[in-house]
Design an enzyme around this catalytic site. Structure first.
Site, PDB file in Angstrom:
ATOM      1  N   ARG A 122      10.477  48.879 -15.633  1.00 52.34           N
ATOM      2  CA  ARG A 122      10.847  47.474 -15.563  1.00 52.34           C
ATOM      3  C   ARG A 122      10.374  46.729 -16.799  1.00 52.34           C
ATOM      4  NH1 ARG A 122       9.419  45.619 -10.140  1.00 52.34           N
ATOM      5  NH2 ARG A 122      11.521  46.413  -9.838  1.00 52.34           N
ATOM      6  N   TYR A 123       9.201  47.055 -17.271  1.00 58.38           N
ATOM      7  CA  TYR A 123       8.619  46.370 -18.426  1.00 58.38           C
ATOM      8  C   TYR A 123       8.816  47.239 -19.656  1.00 58.38           C
ATOM      9  CZ  TYR A 123       6.223  43.722 -14.739  1.00 58.38           C
ATOM     10  OH  TYR A 123       5.929  42.962 -13.643  1.00 58.38           O
ATOM     11  N   ARG A 126       5.654  50.147 -20.129  1.00 61.29           N
ATOM     12  CA  ARG A 126       4.934  50.847 -19.066  1.00 61.29           C
ATOM     13  C   ARG A 126       5.858  51.169 -17.896  1.00 61.29           C
ATOM     14  NH1 ARG A 126       4.168  45.609 -19.551  1.00 61.29           N
ATOM     15  NH2 ARG A 126       3.572  44.231 -17.844  1.00 61.29           N
ATOM     16  N   CYS A 135       0.416  58.432   2.568  1.00 60.76           N
ATOM     17  CA  CYS A 135      -0.816  57.651   2.539  1.00 60.76           C
ATOM     18  C   CYS A 135      -1.642  58.111   3.732  1.00 60.76           C
ATOM     19  CB  CYS A 135      -0.525  56.171   2.671  1.00 60.76           C
ATOM     20  SG  CYS A 135       0.303  55.526   1.208  1.00 60.76           S
ATOM     21  N   CYS A 139      -0.492  51.048   5.810  1.00 65.87           N
ATOM     22  CA  CYS A 139      -0.732  49.609   5.903  1.00 65.87           C
ATOM     23  C   CYS A 139       0.486  48.962   6.532  1.00 65.87           C
ATOM     24  CB  CYS A 139      -0.954  49.014   4.524  1.00 65.87           C
ATOM     25  SG  CYS A 139      -2.151  49.941   3.560  1.00 65.87           S
ATOM     26  N   CYS A 142       2.781  47.109   4.079  1.00 59.75           N
ATOM     27  CA  CYS A 142       3.210  47.824   2.873  1.00 59.75           C
ATOM     28  C   CYS A 142       4.583  47.369   2.391  1.00 59.75           C
ATOM     29  CB  CYS A 142       3.262  49.317   3.159  1.00 59.75           C
ATOM     30  SG  CYS A 142       3.757  50.271   1.709  1.00 59.75           S
ATOM     31  N   ARG A 144       6.428  49.053   0.372  1.00 58.76           N
ATOM     32  CA  ARG A 144       7.318  50.221   0.283  1.00 58.76           C
ATOM     33  C   ARG A 144       7.468  50.900   1.626  1.00 58.76           C
ATOM     34  NH1 ARG A 144       4.231  51.897  -4.713  1.00 58.76           N
ATOM     35  NH2 ARG A 144       4.990  50.343  -6.189  1.00 58.76           N
ATOM     36  N   ASP A 303       5.309  40.382  -0.290  1.00 55.52           N
ATOM     37  CA  ASP A 303       6.707  40.561  -0.676  1.00 55.52           C
ATOM     38  C   ASP A 303       7.693  40.276   0.469  1.00 55.52           C
ATOM     39  OD1 ASP A 303       6.255  41.281  -3.331  1.00 55.52           O
ATOM     40  OD2 ASP A 303       5.843  43.362  -2.774  1.00 55.52           O
ATOM     41  N   ASP A 340       5.717  38.873  -7.005  1.00 51.80           N
ATOM     42  CA  ASP A 340       6.581  39.903  -7.568  1.00 51.80           C
ATOM     43  C   ASP A 340       8.014  39.439  -7.289  1.00 51.80           C
ATOM     44  OD1 ASP A 340       7.165  42.241  -8.915  1.00 51.80           O
ATOM     45  OD2 ASP A 340       5.664  43.403  -7.816  1.00 51.80           O
ATOM     46  N   LYS A 347       6.264  40.824 -12.004  1.00 51.60           N
ATOM     47  CA  LYS A 347       5.208  39.934 -11.504  1.00 51.60           C
ATOM     48  C   LYS A 347       5.190  38.629 -12.293  1.00 51.60           C
ATOM     49  CE  LYS A 347       2.536  43.992 -10.366  1.00 51.60           C
ATOM     50  NZ  LYS A 347       3.444  44.975 -10.995  1.00 51.60           N
TER      51      LYS A 347
END
Ligand SMILES: *Cc1c(COP(=O)(O)O)cnc(C)c1O
Ligand code: SF4
Length: 435
Positions: A122-123, A126, A135, A139, A142, A144, A303, A340, A347
């Site tokens: 995206r950037y 990076r 995981c 969570c 989450c 995702r 999000d 985001d 972000k």
């Protein structure tokens, strides 16, 4: 024998009466005994949920699985679990089935901005590299959620190889962020392989790992793991503490091990309704983090992923928290509050306003106390660094001079670029002029 405290002892005995301290602190033992169903959850914590509620929760679990490590479960206050910040992060709620009007499956367009599977680019310099689909604790908040815990979402060796190849052939990438899922659920061997492949790429300057294991499975931070990580410096680790109660003796030990090994540590928190949406809680959290050598990095606005509405706060709550941190406490204890951008904009930082007004020779500012002050601009100033052309003329005094190409708003500011505006493609005005 006391395992760690009485609560952990009681839970361990219910899982397996033979459990000893060594088992409890063995991350593989913890993984073998993750709690994945409601009955076990009730049995271990000695709580009873209503049958009607349980039925509805089963529906939630069919969409978004449950997984809690015995360690993280032991942090729940069973007597007041409904108000417990650990419980709320770990245990499903029927609210997850409610999809809000503006919620999306992939709000950050991580899949659209993906040149090869597993990579989000995206950037400019990076990438995010999803190296593991699992995981230890899922969570509930989450972002995702659509993917995490889905067996089919675990990347294959070929997919990982594909990601590595993409980084190799893209020289602009100088920072690789390993994410997931949780990369620390990979074995030491697989992690060693990925890190060595990425580290061998000459243009990759830094590697970062995002992991929640220090919070939910602190025993994962073993001496063996550190031996692997040590080979690939500079390596930065970001973890995900949301509440001061998560910083236990076990978590502190895990953090100390990584800090002692010379790994810079950061923390990303998510602002969550009923969990940490209070200036007092957040201040306590950042203080405990810096005491343990962890620099608060980001505070995320929650999000717009499906089923998260009950966790979301107004943006104003985040700004209020920032207002209570900036100036009130150590600068390095203050995270950057970000939203985001839905649609893949990345972000975007959000702050209270400190610049009150300005003229050609003065700016007016306000501080955290409400003091209003002025800063006098210099009487004369000529910028000699104007962008690539001028830099090369005067010699830019950098060891490795590089062509610098401004993009985005920076391009509008550059004296060497004739662009005077950035205009969205689909304005009505544009459409008219094409007719
Ligand atoms: C968050 C993120 C990064 C890293 O962003 P930083 O602001 O440098 O921490 C990189 N790529 C993607 C897709 C991200 O979401
Ligand atoms: S650790 Fe991160 S990726 Fe895993 S469930 Fe939690 S928020 Fe999602």
């Amino acid at each position: 024998m006391a395992i760690y405290d009485q609560k952990q002892q009681a839970i361990a005995e219910k899982i397996d009466p033979e459990t000893i301290l060594m088992n409890w602190r063995d991350w593989k033992w913890q993984l073998q005994h993750v709690v994945q169903d409601i009955d076990t959850f009730e049995r271990l914590l000695e709580i009873r949920l209503e049958d009607s509620e349980k039925q509805k929760l089963e529906e939630t679990l069919a969409r978004f699985p449950l997984s809690i490590t015995p360690y993280y479960l032991s942090l729940i206050d069973a007597k007041d679990y409904q108000n417990d910040p650990i419980y709320k992060q770990a245990f499903p709620s029927v609210s997850e089935l409610h999809v809000g009007e503006f919620e999306m499956r992939d709000p950050l367009h991580e899949e659209q901005d993906s040149p090869v599977p597993g990579i989000t680019h995206r950037y400019p310099d990076r990438v995010l590299f999803q190296v593991c689909g699992m995981c230890s604790m899922y969570c509930r908040h989450c972002t995702r959620k659509r993917k995490v815990g889905d067996e089919g979402a675990a990347p294959s060796r070929e997919q990982l190889q594909g990601g590595i190849e993409y980084i190799k052939r893209t020289p602009s990438i100088r920072d690789v962020l390993l994410s997931g899922g949780d990369p620390f659920l990979l074995s030491d061997q697989v992690l060693d392989w990925i890190l060595s492949e990425v580290r061998r790429i000459p243009h990759v300057e830094v590697i970062r790992i995002g992991t929640r294991t220090p919070v939910v499975l602190p025993y994962r931070i073993t001496d063996e793991l550190l031996m692997v990580l040590k080979k690939y410096y500079p390596l930065w680790i970001n973890t995900h503490f949301n509440h001061p109660r998560e910083i236990t003796e076990s978590a502190k030990l895990a953090l100390a091990k990584m800090a002692d090994a010379g790994i810079p540590l950061g923390n990303q928190s998510v602002l969550l309704a009923g969990i940490n949406d209070s200036p007092v809680i957040m201040k306590k959290l950042v203080h405990k983090l810096v005491q343990n050598r962890v620099r608060p990095y980001y505070l995320y606005q929650c999000d717009l992923s499906e089923g998260l509405e009950h966790f979301r706060t107004p943006v104003g709550k985040g700004i209020e928290i920032m207002e209570n941190l900036i100036g009130h406490t150590s600068g390095f204890a203050v995270p950057t509050y970000v939203i985001d951008a839905p649609g893949g904009g990345g972000k975007i930082r959000v702050l209270p306003n400190y610049l009150v007004s300005w003229s050609t020779d003065k700016v007016v500012l306000r501080n955290y106390e409400g003091v209003i002050t002025t800063y006098q601009e210099p009487q004369t100033y000529e910028s000699i660094y104007k962008g690539s052309g001028k830099n090369q003329e005067i010699g830019d005094k950098l060891e490795e001079a590089q062509e610098y190409k401004a993009i985005g708003i920076a391009k509008l500011l550059s004296d060497l670029d004739a662009t005077i505006s950035l205009i969205p493609e689909n304005t009505e005005r544009m459409t008219r002029s094409h007719e």
